[in-house]
Design a protein around this motif. Structure first.
Motif, PDB file in Angstrom:
ATOM      1  N   LYS A  33      -2.127  19.805  -2.769  1.00 51.50           N
ATOM      2  CA  LYS A  33      -3.580  19.685  -2.857  1.00 51.50           C
ATOM      3  C   LYS A  33      -4.183  19.037  -1.612  1.00 51.50           C
ATOM      4  N   ILE A  34      -3.371  18.226  -0.908  1.00 51.98           N
ATOM      5  CA  ILE A  34      -3.822  17.541   0.310  1.00 51.98           C
ATOM      6  C   ILE A  34      -2.767  17.793   1.388  1.00 51.98           C
ATOM      7  N   PRO A  35      -2.777  18.977   1.999  1.00 44.95           N
ATOM      8  CA  PRO A  35      -1.704  19.371   2.920  1.00 44.95           C
ATOM      9  C   PRO A  35      -1.463  18.411   4.093  1.00 44.95           C
ATOM     10  N   SER A  36      -2.507  17.826   4.667  1.00 47.37           N
ATOM     11  CA  SER A  36      -2.302  16.958   5.827  1.00 47.37           C
ATOM     12  C   SER A  36      -1.604  15.650   5.467  1.00 47.37           C
ATOM     13  N   LEU A  37      -1.498  15.347   4.170  1.00 48.98           N
ATOM     14  CA  LEU A  37      -0.792  14.138   3.748  1.00 48.98           C
ATOM     15  C   LEU A  37       0.678  14.179   4.164  1.00 48.98           C
ATOM     16  N   SER A  38       1.277  15.373   4.153  1.00 52.98           N
ATOM     17  CA  SER A  38       2.704  15.469   4.480  1.00 52.98           C
ATOM     18  C   SER A  38       2.996  15.021   5.907  1.00 52.98           C
ATOM     19  N   GLU A  39       2.072  15.214   6.832  1.00 55.65           N
ATOM     20  CA  GLU A  39       2.291  14.783   8.212  1.00 55.65           C
ATOM     21  C   GLU A  39       1.734  13.388   8.500  1.00 55.65           C
ATOM     22  N   LYS A  40       0.815  12.934   7.677  1.00 60.70           N
ATOM     23  CA  LYS A  40       0.138  11.664   7.963  1.00 60.70           C
ATOM     24  C   LYS A  40       0.613  10.496   7.120  1.00 60.70           C
ATOM     25  N   GLY A  41       1.267  10.751   6.000  1.00 62.49           N
ATOM     26  CA  GLY A  41       1.706   9.673   5.127  1.00 62.49           C
ATOM     27  C   GLY A  41       2.924   8.952   5.677  1.00 62.49           C
ATOM     28  N   ILE A  42       2.828   7.647   5.791  1.00 61.85           N
ATOM     29  CA  ILE A  42       3.944   6.803   6.246  1.00 61.85           C
ATOM     30  C   ILE A  42       4.202   5.770   5.161  1.00 61.85           C
ATOM     31  N   PHE A  43       5.344   5.867   4.513  1.00 59.03           N
ATOM     32  CA  PHE A  43       5.709   4.918   3.466  1.00 59.03           C
ATOM     33  C   PHE A  43       6.366   3.702   4.111  1.00 59.03           C
ATOM     34  N   PHE A  44       6.012   2.520   3.626  1.00 58.72           N
ATOM     35  CA  PHE A  44       6.657   1.312   4.139  1.00 58.72           C
ATOM     36  C   PHE A  44       6.872   0.329   2.995  1.00 58.72           C
ATOM     37  N   PRO A  45       7.958  -0.452   3.094  1.00 56.25           N
ATOM     38  CA  PRO A  45       8.250  -1.411   2.030  1.00 56.25           C
ATOM     39  C   PRO A  45       7.329  -2.626   2.135  1.00 56.25           C
ATOM     40  N   ALA A  46       7.038  -3.199   0.998  1.00 48.40           N
ATOM     41  CA  ALA A  46       6.239  -4.416   0.947  1.00 48.40           C
ATOM     42  C   ALA A  46       6.713  -5.215  -0.258  1.00 48.40           C
ATOM     43  N   PRO A  47       6.655  -6.530  -0.181  1.00 47.30           N
ATOM     44  CA  PRO A  47       7.059  -7.335  -1.336  1.00 47.30           C
ATOM     45  C   PRO A  47       6.226  -6.980  -2.564  1.00 47.30           C
ATOM     46  N   LEU A  48       6.867  -6.982  -3.694  1.00 54.82           N
ATOM     47  CA  LEU A  48       6.158  -6.710  -4.940  1.00 54.82           C
ATOM     48  C   LEU A  48       5.425  -7.983  -5.351  1.00 54.82           C
ATOM     49  N   ILE A  49       4.124  -7.945  -5.264  1.00 55.26           N
ATOM     50  CA  ILE A  49       3.275  -9.092  -5.590  1.00 55.26           C
ATOM     51  C   ILE A  49       2.537  -8.757  -6.878  1.00 55.26           C
ATOM     52  N   GLU A  50       2.868  -9.431  -7.942  1.00 52.85           N
ATOM     53  CA  GLU A  50       2.268  -9.160  -9.252  1.00 52.85           C
ATOM     54  C   GLU A  50       0.977  -9.955  -9.429  1.00 52.85           C
ATOM     55  N   ILE A  51       0.064  -9.766  -8.487  1.00 52.14           N
ATOM     56  CA  ILE A  51      -1.231 -10.446  -8.541  1.00 52.14           C
ATOM     57  C   ILE A  51      -2.300  -9.385  -8.326  1.00 52.14           C
ATOM     58  N   SER A  52      -3.352  -9.471  -9.111  1.00 51.87           N
ATOM     59  CA  SER A  52      -4.485  -8.575  -8.912  1.00 51.87           C
ATOM     60  C   SER A  52      -5.769  -9.368  -9.092  1.00 51.87           C
ATOM     61  N   GLY A  53      -6.847  -8.850  -8.515  1.00 51.05           N
ATOM     62  CA  GLY A  53      -8.144  -9.488  -8.713  1.00 51.05           C
ATOM     63  C   GLY A  53      -8.508  -9.547 -10.190  1.00 51.05           C
TER      64      GLY A  53
END
Length: 189
Positions: free
Chosen positions: A137-157
Motif C-alpha cells: 500500500k506504501i511502496p516507497s516504505l520498502s526503500e525508506k524504512g530503517i528499523f533500529f533497536p531501542a530500549p523497551l520503555i513502558e512509559i506513555s503520556g
C-alpha cells in the motif's frame, strides 16, 4: 508530548545514535486531526515542557511547525513545510512499530513516505503487523524504512496522566523540570 517523558528522551537519543542524526525536531501537535475528541492539554503547557527537554540536549530542537500554521496538521504537510524551509536537510521521520502498523490509515501515506529521506522505525515487542501488506500500500516504505533497536520503555503520556489522576507516583518517569512543571501547575488532576 502530553507530557513529554523520559521514554521520549531515550528514544530520541537512540535515534540520533543509530541513524547518525544531527538533530531531532520535537514537534508538538496543535490539535491532532486523527483525535478530534481526545482531551489534550493546552499548547502553552506542552510547549513549556518540551522546551525544558530540548534545552537539556544540544541535538534536540523544538519546532513550532504544526503550531504556526493553520490546521489540520498531517505529517505529509509537516514534512513539506520543513522541506521548503530547509531544502538541504535530509528529513528522517521517527516512529515506533505501533505507528508503522497504523501507517496505511494516515492521510495520504504514500505522499508522506515520498517526502522523507528515510523513516526511522523503532523496534517494539508485541506489535503485530504485516510489513509486506503495508509495503504493498506504501511502496516507497520498502526503500525508506530503517528499523533500529531501542530500549523497551513502558512509559506513555497516557499512563502518566492516569497515574497523576489516581494519585500514584510518577516522578521518575519524567525529566525533573517536567515533573516540577506538572507538580507546580497541578496538571492532569
Amino acid at each position: 508530548f502530553d507530557p513529554p517523558h523520559i521514554g521520549h528522551c531515550i528514544l530520541a537519543e537512540e535515534a540520533c545514535s543509530h541513524l547518525g542524526l544531527d538533530s531531532v525536531y520535537w514537534v508538538p501537535a496543535g490539535k491532532p486531526p486523527h483525535k478530534p475528541d481526545w482531551p489534550i492539554s493546552p499548547i502553552e503547557e506542552r510547549l513549556q515542557m518540551v522546551e525544558y527537554i530540548t534545552a537539556q540536549n544540544p541535538k534536540f530542537e523544538l519546532s513550532r511547525v504544526d503550531l504556526d500554521r493553520p490546521a489540520p496538521h498531517y505529517s505529509k504537510d509537516t514534512l513539506l513545510f520543513l522541506q521548503e524551509a530547509q531544502p538541504e536537510a535530509r528529513l528522517v521521520y521517527l516512529m515506533g512499530e505501533d505507528s508503522l502498523r497504523d501507517l496505511t490509515q494516515w492521510e495520504q501515506p504514500e505522499i508522506f513516505a515520498q517526502r522523507t529521506h528515510s523513516i526511522g522505525i523503532m523496534q517494539r515487542t508485541g506489535i503485530d503487523y504485516d510489513l509486506e501488506e503495508i509495503q504493498k500500500k506504501i511502496p516507497s516504505l520498502s526503500e525508506k524504512g530503517i528499523f533500529f533497536p531501542a530500549p523497551l520503555i513502558e512509559i506513555s503520556g497516557q499512563s502518566i496522566r492516569q497515574r497523576i489522576k489516581a494519585g500514584l507516583p510518577y516522578r521518575y518517569m519524567l525529566p525533573p523540570e517536567v515533573y516540577d512543571h506538572i507538580h507546580i501547575r497541578k496538571l492532569y488532576r
